[in-house]
Design a protein around this motif. Sequence first.
Motif, PDB file in Angstrom:
ATOM      1  N   ARG A  48       0.456  -1.274  -0.043  1.00  8.17           N
ATOM      2  CA  ARG A  48       0.354   0.116  -0.166  1.00  8.17           C
ATOM      3  C   ARG A  48       1.029   1.300  -0.035  1.00  8.17           C
ATOM      4  O   ARG A  48       0.339   2.236   0.327  1.00  8.17           O
ATOM      5  N   TRP A  49       2.097   1.546  -0.479  1.00 10.94           N
ATOM      6  CA  TRP A  49       2.651   2.682  -0.916  1.00 10.94           C
ATOM      7  C   TRP A  49       2.447   3.451  -1.253  1.00 10.94           C
ATOM      8  O   TRP A  49       2.289   4.444  -1.215  1.00 10.94           O
ATOM      9  N   ILE A  50       1.459   3.046  -2.247  1.00  9.74           N
ATOM     10  CA  ILE A  50       0.575   4.579  -3.428  1.00  9.74           C
ATOM     11  C   ILE A  50      -0.161   5.035  -2.000  1.00  9.74           C
ATOM     12  O   ILE A  50       0.020   5.976  -3.162  1.00  9.74           O
ATOM     13  N   ASP A  51      -0.614   4.233  -1.157  1.00  6.03           N
ATOM     14  CA  ASP A  51      -1.541   5.147  -0.431  1.00  6.03           C
ATOM     15  C   ASP A  51      -0.945   6.313   0.020  1.00  6.03           C
ATOM     16  O   ASP A  51      -1.801   7.657   0.388  1.00  6.03           O
ATOM     17  N   HIS A  52       0.227   6.494   0.734  1.00  7.14           N
ATOM     18  CA  HIS A  52       0.873   7.036   1.139  1.00  7.14           C
ATOM     19  C   HIS A  52       1.587   7.657   0.614  1.00  7.14           C
ATOM     20  O   HIS A  52       1.337   9.094   0.574  1.00  7.14           O
ATOM     21  N   LEU A  53       2.160   7.780  -0.548  1.00  2.00           N
ATOM     22  CA  LEU A  53       2.475   8.716  -2.283  1.00  2.00           C
ATOM     23  C   LEU A  53       1.987   9.700  -2.794  1.00  2.00           C
ATOM     24  O   LEU A  53       2.261  10.881  -2.127  1.00  2.00           O
ATOM     25  N   LEU A  54       0.603   8.640  -3.021  1.00  2.00           N
ATOM     26  CA  LEU A  54      -0.483   9.757  -3.720  1.00  2.00           C
ATOM     27  C   LEU A  54      -0.404  11.367  -3.365  1.00  2.00           C
ATOM     28  O   LEU A  54      -0.039  12.358  -3.906  1.00  2.00           O
ATOM     29  N   PRO A  55      -0.552  11.704  -2.040  1.00  2.00           N
ATOM     30  CA  PRO A  55      -0.768  13.047  -1.849  1.00  2.00           C
ATOM     31  C   PRO A  55       0.790  13.702  -1.708  1.00  2.00           C
ATOM     32  O   PRO A  55      -0.304  15.382  -1.195  1.00  2.00           O
ATOM     33  N   GLU A  56       1.079  12.477  -1.506  1.00  2.00           N
ATOM     34  CA  GLU A  56       2.687  14.171  -0.861  1.00  2.00           C
ATOM     35  C   GLU A  56       3.362  13.683  -2.571  1.00  2.00           C
ATOM     36  O   GLU A  56       4.078  14.929  -3.080  1.00  2.00           O
ATOM     37  N   ILE A  57       3.601  13.772  -3.729  1.00  2.00           N
ATOM     38  CA  ILE A  57       3.706  13.713  -4.762  1.00  2.00           C
ATOM     39  C   ILE A  57       4.123  15.203  -5.342  1.00  2.00           C
ATOM     40  O   ILE A  57       4.151  15.262  -6.089  1.00  2.00           O
ATOM     41  N   THR A  58       2.499  16.185  -5.442  1.00  2.00           N
ATOM     42  CA  THR A  58       2.281  17.232  -5.799  1.00  2.00           C
ATOM     43  C   THR A  58       3.159  18.560  -5.379  1.00  2.00           C
ATOM     44  O   THR A  58       3.713  19.631  -6.352  1.00  2.00           O
ATOM     45  N   ALA A  59       3.373  18.082  -3.581  1.00  2.00           N
ATOM     46  CA  ALA A  59       4.071  19.118  -2.722  1.00  2.00           C
ATOM     47  C   ALA A  59       5.216  19.192  -3.220  1.00  2.00           C
ATOM     48  O   ALA A  59       6.206  19.957  -3.379  1.00  2.00           O
ATOM     49  N   MET A  60       5.731  18.202  -4.005  1.00  2.00           N
ATOM     50  CA  MET A  60       7.730  17.958  -3.830  1.00  2.00           C
ATOM     51  C   MET A  60       8.147  18.941  -4.899  1.00  2.00           C
ATOM     52  O   MET A  60       9.399  19.191  -4.627  1.00  2.00           O
ATOM     53  N   GLY A  61       7.490  18.656  -6.421  1.00  2.00           N
ATOM     54  CA  GLY A  61       7.851  19.605  -7.360  1.00  2.00           C
ATOM     55  C   GLY A  61       9.002  18.454  -8.046  1.00  2.00           C
ATOM     56  O   GLY A  61      10.052  18.897  -8.669  1.00  2.00           O
ATOM     57  N   LYS A  62       8.631  17.165  -7.900  1.00  2.00           N
ATOM     58  CA  LYS A  62      10.267  16.268  -8.336  1.00  2.00           C
ATOM     59  C   LYS A  62       8.814  15.603  -9.983  1.00  2.00           C
ATOM     60  O   LYS A  62       7.657  15.858  -9.658  1.00  2.00           O
ATOM     61  N   MET A  63       9.832  14.675 -10.624  1.00  2.00           N
ATOM     62  CA  MET A  63       8.555  14.431 -11.370  1.00  2.00           C
ATOM     63  C   MET A  63       8.821  12.893 -11.153  1.00  2.00           C
ATOM     64  O   MET A  63      10.031  12.056 -10.668  1.00  2.00           O
ATOM     65  N   TRP A  64       7.841  12.424 -10.823  1.00  2.00           N
ATOM     66  CA  TRP A  64       7.193  11.192 -10.653  1.00  2.00           C
ATOM     67  C   TRP A  64       7.285  10.034 -11.312  1.00  2.00           C
ATOM     68  O   TRP A  64       5.962  10.279 -12.686  1.00  2.00           O
ATOM     69  N   ILE A  65       8.435   9.285 -11.861  1.00  2.00           N
ATOM     70  CA  ILE A  65       7.967   7.894 -12.777  1.00  2.00           C
ATOM     71  C   ILE A  65       8.129   6.914 -12.132  1.00  2.00           C
ATOM     72  O   ILE A  65       8.280   5.640 -11.431  1.00  2.00           O
ATOM     73  N   PHE A  66       6.255   6.301 -11.717  1.00  2.00           N
ATOM     74  CA  PHE A  66       5.584   4.406 -10.983  1.00  2.00           C
ATOM     75  C   PHE A  66       5.745   4.077 -13.000  1.00  2.00           C
ATOM     76  O   PHE A  66       5.538   4.470 -13.544  1.00  2.00           O
ATOM     77  N   VAL A  67       6.287   2.553 -11.693  1.00  2.00           N
ATOM     78  CA  VAL A  67       6.595   1.533 -13.254  1.00  2.00           C
ATOM     79  C   VAL A  67       5.810   0.577 -12.664  1.00  2.00           C
ATOM     80  O   VAL A  67       6.182   0.271 -11.207  1.00  2.00           O
ATOM     81  N   HIS A  68       5.243  -0.409 -13.404  1.00  2.00           N
ATOM     82  CA  HIS A  68       4.591  -1.324 -12.708  1.00  2.00           C
ATOM     83  C   HIS A  68       4.568  -2.700 -14.290  1.00  2.00           C
ATOM     84  O   HIS A  68       4.579  -2.263 -15.259  1.00  2.00           O
TER      85      HIS A  68
END
Length: 179
Positions: free
Chosen positions: A128-148
């Motif tokens: 369940r990492w995704i549940d913790h990461l999603l609210p954080e990603i927009t505030a960091m100013g980084k490009m997030w690339i989730f791979v599956h």
Amino acid sequence: VASASFTAADRSVLMARFLPGTEPKEWETVDDVETLLEELWENLLRAGVDRKRVRELAAFLFGAFQNNTALLLAGPQGAVVADALSCTMVGRCAAVLDCCGEWNPAVLDDVKTGTDSVIIVKRPFQNRWIDHLLPEITAMGKMWIFVHPYADDLPLEPSGLYQYVLPLVLDVFMHHPAT
């Protein structure tokens, strides 16, 4: 701009942790968008992208990077494609957040304080990492690339995911394994 030819090495870890991006062996300064796109095409070709589709994928990734859009790359070679983008756009390999262990907020703190611009997130749906990461990603100013690795799993993932990331199925773009 850096060559992504050496970035296909597996960076797997045994526990959840953050690995900062590395400086490339070779890089050059690029002054115009046309040359930058040509370098991105070359790096994507090394990542295994089909020559017939490399321009479309490069344009999409370039636009996503310029708009700091979080992506979900589903299918083969996602991490290598993300590395090709990072090497081209910021001159270094992407950082890697490997979510193979239990949720650990200290690992997210490492991402926040790191200087990396592009973050590859491996195994985001485990524990369940995704549940913790999603609210954080927009505030960091980084490009997030989730791979599956499996595009077939996308309909099963959390419904709120697509409010935060733009999915892209790589199966139609890939021709062969990365060089």
